[in-house]
Design an enzyme around this catalytic site. Structure first.
Site, short mmCIF file in Angstrom:
data_model
loop_
_atom_site.label_atom_id
_atom_site.label_comp_id
_atom_site.label_asym_id
_atom_site.label_seq_id
_atom_site.Cartn_x
_atom_site.Cartn_y
_atom_site.Cartn_z
N ASN A 1 8.43 -5.42 9.90
CA ASN A 1 7.20 -4.90 9.29
C ASN A 1 7.02 -5.47 7.88
OD1 ASN A 1 4.99 -2.95 9.41
ND2 ASN A 1 6.13 -1.73 7.92
N ASP B 1 -5.10 0.88 5.29
CA ASP B 1 -6.03 1.62 4.43
C ASP B 1 -6.79 0.60 3.60
OD1 ASP B 1 -4.04 0.99 2.53
OD2 ASP B 1 -3.32 3.04 2.36
#
Ligand code: 9MR
Length: 413
Positions: free
Chosen positions: A224, A298
């Site tokens: 990640n 986001d």
């Protein structure tokens, strides 16, 4: 009956009867312009639940939608909890499964919150991502004084065996290694000069993945990272370094199943998102046989003007443009936002607006009302079906990555 050119912004408070007087807005779906808001329409509680929820739209298009959660809020905020149950089919702990949370002392573990989160997810038929097993941040205070070259290997292996082993068979995917690439550190391979690298050398990544596979054979093991999303030169360099790492791991038969693209984006009032480099990156990941998850999306609004309508439209436009690029590739099987309501977002403390107004980076506002970003998410999920069918490597419409079904085996007590 709602048409695609009409949508409702509804509050969870109104659903619960706890927010009397909430006025929502009808938007023109095409432009997502708040100029077309029509306050006072009789729309309370409509438009975002059941078959109109994010998870329903995601599932219909071969995707999972979910968000990062703060489990400590479940007992304090019923609307937040309801919102998550209604909208998500996959969760991830924002902090509760990091070393700092799980390791109060060198020789002890604290699992209460992580256990409660997994129980919550299972109770509501949601999947859970594990975040994370190896990271340079949020290490406990004792780490620096207690871990050294002599014991680092044992400490890392024992942590992964204990944590991933505890939840074995019940985790959708583990972020095994988080953010291991950092170009400014100047290494040819792009690896970050993290405590783990100094203690163990570059083998620590391979060690972590191999140990995780043994501890939990069914979780999708994930690398990640962030800073690989945008069109910039820096991001392109980082994409290359991440791919180099992924290729190296695959060449060495290291068990890795997925790459997580964090997707913390910033709305830029002067430029739109093109995503050519990102498209190539995802395609290369797919060629390596990896699934791709959007793990922490986001959209920071600090560079946008204060006007809420303008801001919400610009944030939604970036959700739309970004996800249109990402979701066109069938290797992408899950989209998670980093939080779900603007009320609880790390960006309010980490990147506050200079004008003092609250930031608005997520699909629901501070009062749990759906925003244009919510509509953008749903729309891009729906648009995916058509796109993915034309982009499969073999020309087939089928998503080669069936949605993950968790192994019902229970964790060891
Ligand atoms: O949102 C998290 C925030 O509450 C923590 O204080 C912070 C600690 O570094 O981590 C945040 O989450 C990060 C995630 O674990 C990894 N990717 C970047 C996220 C935002 O910083």
């Amino acid at each position: 009956m709602l048409t695609r050119r009409q949508f409702l912004l509804a509050g969870y408070g109104s659903l619960l009867g706890a927010m009397a007087g909430l006025s929502g807005c009808a938007h023109s779906a095409g432009k997502m312009s708040s100029a077309s808001m029509a306050p006072g329409l009789p729309h309370k509680g409509m438009g975002v639940f059941g078959s109109l929820s994010l998870k329903a739209h995601a599932e219909r298009n071969g995707l999972l939608y979910g968000c990062a959660v703060r489990p400590e809020l479940f007992s304090q905020d019923a609307k937040y909890t309801r919102l998550i149950i209604d909208q998500c089919d996959i969760l991830v702990a924002e902090n509760a499964m990091k070393w700092l949370a799980l390791r109060p002392a060198f020789n002890s573990y604290y699992f209460n919150e992580a256990d409660a989160l997994l129980a919550f997810a299972e109770q509501h038929q949601m999947k859970l991502r594990g975040h994370n097993l190896v990271w340079h941040e949020q290490l406990p205070k004792w780490f620096a004084s207690m871990v050294n070259r002599d014991n680092a290997r044992e400490v890392l292996v024992q942590h992964i065996q204990t944590v991933a082993g505890r939840y074995s068979g019940r985790i959708h995917s583990w972020d095994v290694v988080n953010e291991a690439i950092w170009i400014p550190d100047g290494r040819a391979d792009g690896l970050r000069k993290s405590p783990w690298l100094s203690l163990l050398g570059d083998d620590y990544i391979e060690l972590a993945f191999r140990t995780a596979r043994e501890a939990d054979p069914t979780a999708l093991l994930t690398y990640n990272d962030y800073g690989i999303e945008e069109d910039s030169q820096e991001n392109e360099q980082k994409r290359s370094a991440v791919l180099l790492l992924l290729r190296r791991l695959k060449a060495r038969n290291v068990p890795i199943d997925a790459v997580g693209i964090q997707s913390h984006l910033t709305a830029n009032p002067n430029a739109s998102f093109r995503g050519d480099g990102l498209r190539r990156f995802i395609s290369s990941a797919r060629d390596l046989g990896l699934q791709v998850f959007v793990t922490e999306m986001d959209v920071a609004d600090g560079a946008l003007p204060g006007d809420v309508g303008t801001r919400d439209d610009a944030v939604a436009a970036l959700y739309r443009d970004y996800l249109n690029v990402v979701l066109a590739n069938p290797a992408v099987t899950a989209v998670l936002t980093w939080g779900i309501t603007d009320r609880y977002t790390w960006l309010q403390t980490n990147k506050p607006r200079k004008d003092g107004m609250h930031v608005r980076p997520l699909p629901f506002d501070e009062e749990y009302r759906a925003k244009p970003a919510f509509i953008a998410l749903r729309r891009t999920f729906d648009d995916r079906q058509a796109d993915a069918s034309t982009q499969g490597a073999d020309g087939s419409a089928a998503n080669p990555y069936a949605p993950f079904t968790p192994n019902p085996t229970r964790a060891r007590e």
